[in-house]
Structures are given as C-alpha cells and as structure tokens.
Design an enzyme around this catalytic site. Sequence first.
Site, PDB file in Angstrom:
ATOM      1  N   HIS A  87       0.839  -1.204   0.000  1.00 43.74           N
ATOM      2  CA  HIS A  87       0.000   0.000   0.000  1.00 43.74           C
ATOM      3  C   HIS A  87       0.870   1.249   0.000  1.00 43.74           C
ATOM      4  O   HIS A  87       1.891   1.306   0.681  1.00 43.74           O
ATOM      5  CB  HIS A  87      -1.022   0.008   1.147  1.00 43.74           C
ATOM      6  CG  HIS A  87      -0.475   0.028   2.538  1.00 43.74           C
ATOM      7  ND1 HIS A  87      -0.215   1.195   3.211  1.00 43.74           N
ATOM      8  CD2 HIS A  87      -0.156  -0.965   3.394  1.00 43.74           C
ATOM      9  CE1 HIS A  87       0.226   0.912   4.433  1.00 43.74           C
ATOM     10  NE2 HIS A  87       0.284  -0.402   4.567  1.00 43.74           N
ATOM     11  N   ASP A  89      -0.478   4.343   0.557  1.00 35.96           N
ATOM     12  CA  ASP A  89      -1.010   5.389   1.434  1.00 35.96           C
ATOM     13  C   ASP A  89      -0.359   5.287   2.806  1.00 35.96           C
ATOM     14  O   ASP A  89       0.154   4.236   3.196  1.00 35.96           O
ATOM     15  CB  ASP A  89      -2.535   5.298   1.552  1.00 35.96           C
ATOM     16  CG  ASP A  89      -3.025   4.015   2.217  1.00 35.96           C
ATOM     17  OD1 ASP A  89      -2.437   2.943   1.973  1.00 35.96           O
ATOM     18  OD2 ASP A  89      -3.999   4.083   2.994  1.00 35.96           O
ATOM     19  N   ASP A 120       5.958   1.550   6.749  1.00 32.98           N
ATOM     20  CA  ASP A 120       4.536   1.211   6.545  1.00 32.98           C
ATOM     21  C   ASP A 120       3.936   2.121   5.496  1.00 32.98           C
ATOM     22  O   ASP A 120       3.383   3.142   5.808  1.00 32.98           O
ATOM     23  CB  ASP A 120       3.807   1.339   7.894  1.00 32.98           C
ATOM     24  CG  ASP A 120       2.386   0.831   7.863  1.00 32.98           C
ATOM     25  OD1 ASP A 120       1.997   0.209   6.874  1.00 32.98           O
ATOM     26  OD2 ASP A 120       1.651   1.074   8.842  1.00 32.98           O
ATOM     27  N   GLU A 154      -5.293   1.331   2.300  1.00 32.46           N
ATOM     28  CA  GLU A 154      -5.127   0.327   3.360  1.00 32.46           C
ATOM     29  C   GLU A 154      -5.309   0.932   4.734  1.00 32.46           C
ATOM     30  O   GLU A 154      -5.947   0.353   5.608  1.00 32.46           O
ATOM     31  CB  GLU A 154      -3.738  -0.327   3.245  1.00 32.46           C
ATOM     32  CG  GLU A 154      -3.618  -1.656   3.995  1.00 32.46           C
ATOM     33  CD  GLU A 154      -3.267  -1.514   5.466  1.00 32.46           C
ATOM     34  OE1 GLU A 154      -3.398  -2.509   6.196  1.00 32.46           O
ATOM     35  OE2 GLU A 154      -2.874  -0.414   5.913  1.00 32.46           O
ATOM     36  N   GLU A 155      -4.768   2.127   4.923  1.00 34.27           N
ATOM     37  CA  GLU A 155      -4.801   2.743   6.249  1.00 34.27           C
ATOM     38  C   GLU A 155      -6.185   3.267   6.615  1.00 34.27           C
ATOM     39  O   GLU A 155      -6.386   3.746   7.730  1.00 34.27           O
ATOM     40  CB  GLU A 155      -3.755   3.866   6.348  1.00 34.27           C
ATOM     41  CG  GLU A 155      -2.306   3.409   6.152  1.00 34.27           C
ATOM     42  CD  GLU A 155      -1.782   2.501   7.267  1.00 34.27           C
ATOM     43  OE1 GLU A 155      -2.569   2.082   8.128  1.00 34.27           O
ATOM     44  OE2 GLU A 155      -0.566   2.216   7.250  1.00 34.27           O
ATOM     45  N   ASP A 181       4.635  -6.111   4.737  1.00 34.13           N
ATOM     46  CA  ASP A 181       3.986  -5.039   5.500  1.00 34.13           C
ATOM     47  C   ASP A 181       3.917  -5.463   6.960  1.00 34.13           C
ATOM     48  O   ASP A 181       3.006  -5.107   7.683  1.00 34.13           O
ATOM     49  CB  ASP A 181       2.593  -4.781   4.911  1.00 34.13           C
ATOM     50  CG  ASP A 181       1.972  -3.476   5.409  1.00 34.13           C
ATOM     51  OD1 ASP A 181       2.721  -2.583   5.843  1.00 34.13           O
ATOM     52  OD2 ASP A 181       0.727  -3.364   5.372  1.00 34.13           O
ATOM     53  N   HIS A 428       2.789   4.411  12.275  1.00 31.67           N
ATOM     54  CA  HIS A 428       1.613   5.186  12.726  1.00 31.67           C
ATOM     55  C   HIS A 428       1.982   6.242  13.774  1.00 31.67           C
ATOM     56  O   HIS A 428       1.108   6.966  14.232  1.00 31.67           O
ATOM     57  CB  HIS A 428       0.502   4.298  13.311  1.00 31.67           C
ATOM     58  CG  HIS A 428      -0.097   3.349  12.319  1.00 31.67           C
ATOM     59  ND1 HIS A 428      -1.326   2.740  12.513  1.00 31.67           N
ATOM     60  CD2 HIS A 428       0.342   2.885  11.123  1.00 31.67           C
ATOM     61  CE1 HIS A 428      -1.601   1.951  11.493  1.00 31.67           C
ATOM     62  NE2 HIS A 428      -0.599   2.016  10.634  1.00 31.67           N
TER      63      HIS A 428
HETATM   64  N1  BES Z   1       1.139  -2.756   8.218  1.00 30.06           N
HETATM   65  C1  BES Z   1       0.004  -2.686   9.071  1.00 30.06           C
HETATM   66  C2  BES Z   1      -0.445  -4.060   9.559  1.00 30.06           C
HETATM   67  C3  BES Z   1       0.387  -4.658  10.645  1.00 30.06           C
HETATM   68  C4  BES Z   1       0.606  -3.963  11.818  1.00 30.06           C
HETATM   69  C5  BES Z   1       0.916  -5.902  10.487  1.00 30.06           C
HETATM   70  C6  BES Z   1       1.374  -4.525  12.832  1.00 30.06           C
HETATM   71  C7  BES Z   1       1.669  -6.463  11.491  1.00 30.06           C
HETATM   72  C8  BES Z   1       1.918  -5.768  12.667  1.00 30.06           C
HETATM   73  C9  BES Z   1      -1.151  -2.026   8.324  1.00 30.06           C
HETATM   74  O1  BES Z   1      -0.749  -0.938   7.549  1.00 30.06           O
HETATM   75  C10 BES Z   1      -2.129  -1.498   9.326  1.00 30.06           C
HETATM   76  O2  BES Z   1      -1.828  -0.539   9.986  1.00 30.06           O
HETATM   77  N2  BES Z   1      -3.317  -2.126   9.431  1.00 30.06           N
HETATM   78  C11 BES Z   1      -4.393  -1.666  10.244  1.00 30.06           C
HETATM   79  C12 BES Z   1      -5.637  -2.267   9.671  1.00 30.06           C
HETATM   80  C13 BES Z   1      -6.841  -1.404   9.580  1.00 30.06           C
HETATM   81  C14 BES Z   1      -6.687   0.002   9.175  1.00 30.06           C
HETATM   82  C15 BES Z   1      -7.969  -2.120   8.872  1.00 30.06           C
HETATM   83  C16 BES Z   1      -4.233  -2.138  11.671  1.00 30.06           C
HETATM   84  O3  BES Z   1      -3.683  -3.215  11.937  1.00 30.06           O
HETATM   85  O4  BES Z   1      -4.655  -1.390  12.566  1.00 30.06           O
HETATM   86 MN    MN Z   2       0.906  -1.389   6.405  1.00 29.50          MN
HETATM   87 MN    MN Z   3      -0.453   0.820   8.845  1.00 25.47          MN
END
Ligand code: BES
Ligand code: MN
Ligand code: MN
Length: 467
Positions: A87, A89, A120, A154-155, A181, A428
């Site tokens: 992603h 974004d 990320d 995605e975010e 990711d 984040h």
């Molecule tokens: N890259 C992350 C997912 C992730 C976080 C994988 C920590 C492994 C460990 C992804 O960009 C993300 O932040 N996903 C969100 C999902 C949501 C917005 C549907 C999350 O996990 O909060």
């Molecule tokens: Mn991510």
């Molecule tokens: Mn993320």
Amino acid sequence: MTSVANALEQHRAAHLEELKELLRIPSISSLSEHTQDVRRCAEWLAAALERAGLEHVRVLPTEGHPVVYADWLHAGGERPTVLIYGHYDVQPVDPLELWHSPPFEPEVRDGRLYARGAVDDKGQLFVHIKAVEALLRETRSLPVNVRFLVEGEEEVGSAHLEDFIERNRDLLAADVAVISDTSLFAPDVPSITYGLRGLVYLQVDVRGPSSDLHSGSYGGSVANPAEALARIIAGLKDERGRVTVPGFYDRVRDLEEHEREQWRSLPFDEAAYTRELGVEELYGEEGYSTLERLWARPTLEVNGIWGGFIGEGSKTVLPAEAHAKISSRLVPNQDPDEIARLLAEHIERTAPRGVRVEVRRMHGGRPAVVPPDHPAMEAASRAVERGFGKSPVLIREGGSIPVVASFEVLLGAPTLLVGFGLPEGNAHAPNEWLLLDHFYAGIRTSVALLEELGRVELVTAGAGPKG
Ligand code: BES
Ligand code: MN
Ligand code: MN
C-alpha cells in the site's frame, strides 16, 4: 557473486535516493486535502514500475483512491504467478512537533531511514520493485510471472479493494501472494509471519438530556451519559481480563501445543519489553503468555473516549452526550460480522436506563493464517535465509491486513508475509523508521524469493497467467 547480486550492491545509493523521492509524497489517505498527493503517489509508482520493466502498468480508479497494477507474464504457464501487494497510502503525521525531522523530508540517522511511510509501507513495497527491476535488467527475465497490486486505502480500511479484486479476478489470478507489511521479530531475528489478527471497529454514542445541564440544578435527577458510557465500557471485561460479551470466544481456535512450545522458544525478553513500554507491569488475559495474548487471543480496546467538559478549570455540567471508539482484534475463526453484531447487541442490552445508546460499525477485516507447511512457505524461508544470511523464525503478529483473507477467498491464493520492519519502528507514530540494512536485505530476499518460487510446484487449476 551473481550479476544480480552485484547490481544490487552497485545501486545501493541510487535505491535509497529513489525511495526518498517516494517518501516525499504526502499520500495520507484519510485527509481529503491530500487527495491529489495520493493520486500523484499512484502515478509516481506507475512510472517506477514502468522503469523497472513491468508491463500493462495502469492507475485504475476505484470509488476511493486509485489502485496501481502492473505485470510481467512471460515466465511461462508452468511457472507460478506471484501477486505482490503493498500500500502506498500512509497514516497522518500528528503530533507533528514530536518528529525530530519533518515526516515528508526523509533523513538517514544511525543507519535508519526516518519518514512517514518508511516502513509502513512504502519502503517495504519498494523493495520488491527494485528486486524485479534488477532481475529484469540483469537476466532479461523473471523466474516467475509477476503481478503488482498496490492500493491507496489500506490505512483507512481498504473499503473498495474487495470489490476491486472481485471485479478483476482474472487480472489478479495468482498462485501465491506476497506482502511485505509486517516485521522481523527482532533486529537480528528475520521472520516470516504466518498469522494476523482481524479487526472490528465500532463507535458508541450515548445520549441523555437534549442539552447540557447545570449539574446542581439537575444532577441527581437524570442519568449522566458519560457515567453510563463508563459503566458500559467497564462491563465489557471482567477482572481476569476476559471479554464478557456472550459468544465472543465461541469460535476462537485454540492454540496448538506445538505452536505454544515454538513461541516459548522465541527470544522474547519480557523484562525488556516491559521497560521499553514504560509500564510497571504487563496486563492481559489470564492464562496466556504475552506472545499468546498478542498473536492468538482476541482483544477489546477503547481507542478513544470523549464527552462533557474537558477545558481549563472546572465547569459544573451534566453532559448531554458521550462517545467512545472501541475496537476488537480477532483471531481465527472469529467472524467480523458476527462479533460486530454480538458487541452491538450486548452494548445496547447492558446500557443503563435513562440514556439512548447507538452503536455504529466502522471498517474491519478478517483474521488470517497461512499454513506454515505450505511449499511456498518453505520457499520463503529459504529466500529469507539467503537475503539475511540467517534462517527465519515463524511468528504471528497482532496487526491486521484485511486483504490477506480476500486473496484466500477470492483468488484461492495463500499469502506469504515476509516483513522487513521492526515492532519498534514507530509505524503510525512520530519518527517512523526503517533500518537501512533491512531495506537492502529485503531487496536481496525478494530476488531470492522470486527465484525460489520459480522452483516449486505451485500452479493450481484456474490460476496462472492469461495469454
Ligand atoms: N502494516 C500494518 C499491519 C500490521 C501492523 C501488520 C502490525 C503487522 C503488525 C497495516 O498498515 C495497518 O496498519 N493495518 C491496520 C488495519 C486497519 C486500518 C484495517 C491495523 O492493523 O490497525
Ligand atoms: Mn501497512
Ligand atoms: Mn499501517
């Protein structure tokens, strides 16, 4: 050294400069003032994929931010087709004052590349573009058929991606998906992630009197929405850290003993973890270790809570309303729709008398697990060993990537989660960073992964390239 390995060494500085260019684009998907930046980022990526030698490069519209697609399908029908997802974004950057260098002015300090999106997910996605580019330049070919699918939402919950995949099943047909990711377990512990949690996100609105009231004139005669919300939230868990919502755990798949044992053997330093988090002690569901709580147990967290008077000094007021954002991480085989319904019904049922409670559902996603003994997983393990010089451990993670479940359901493709980030890399948060060593090891791993996948029998009926 092979010519590809040699080319990667030669181009280290150039690869870093190019990644910095990508990181300068403030593609924050949640803020409408950045819509044009998000689009510019998609176009930048399309151009980078084009330069890398990919074909059919397109920026495809969705109801939201665009998707970038590209492919190279000349390896032959007997070779697997690999769908690389990432992603472009990123999350918002506030609080801005906590950044040591501006979020969209990438800077290297102590071997780390600092910028929003460094880990990320722009940095991790870029790894694969550079790997494909090096292979195509040096060998004029790829060991597998490759498709890229890069999204810009995605975010914000990938609201339009499932539809997009459904409408473009042929375009996206693949034997296996690859996503970078996720994270390494620790800086010197390369890892492959075989499970992620799912997510349900809710907003709870509690309303009482039609306007704020003088708490002296009215206090004691009507229910207080802030207090009602506090009671609702407090009632969602018991003193053992378990969620009290009936049915919440019904479908939770128990951990296998061999999994628990394998996780116990990981180099996890609980004391250091506690110290780094700045807490006196850890807290969670009774009867489970920290890694089990993070990777294999569902949670319920209050993400935010507001209402009533929060200004300077004091104001004797009885608020008319109070609100909370609540989310739940899900594990196999919990279903987001079902858990959302159970939570909403329970909250509405347990609401104190005298207030109105509304529960609204926001985005979410399914949990995912990849069978660790899948032949593609073994290929991934050999690739990480080649890229990092050390064989990987198998881990799960607590975060969510909803598209993994969509690939399984809509394309019948398992996903290899080969991550190059670190849990402490501030995704984040302010001062997000990617270790440069892991960026370069990632590119080597991606090259090795495409080679290793070219050697295994993966081709399934119905998948594979068209034409
Ligand atoms: N890259 C992350 C997912 C992730 C976080 C994988 C920590 C492994 C460990 C992804 O960009 C993300 O932040 N996903 C969100 C999902 C949501 C917005 C549907 C999350 O996990 O909060
Ligand atoms: Mn991510
Ligand atoms: Mn993320």
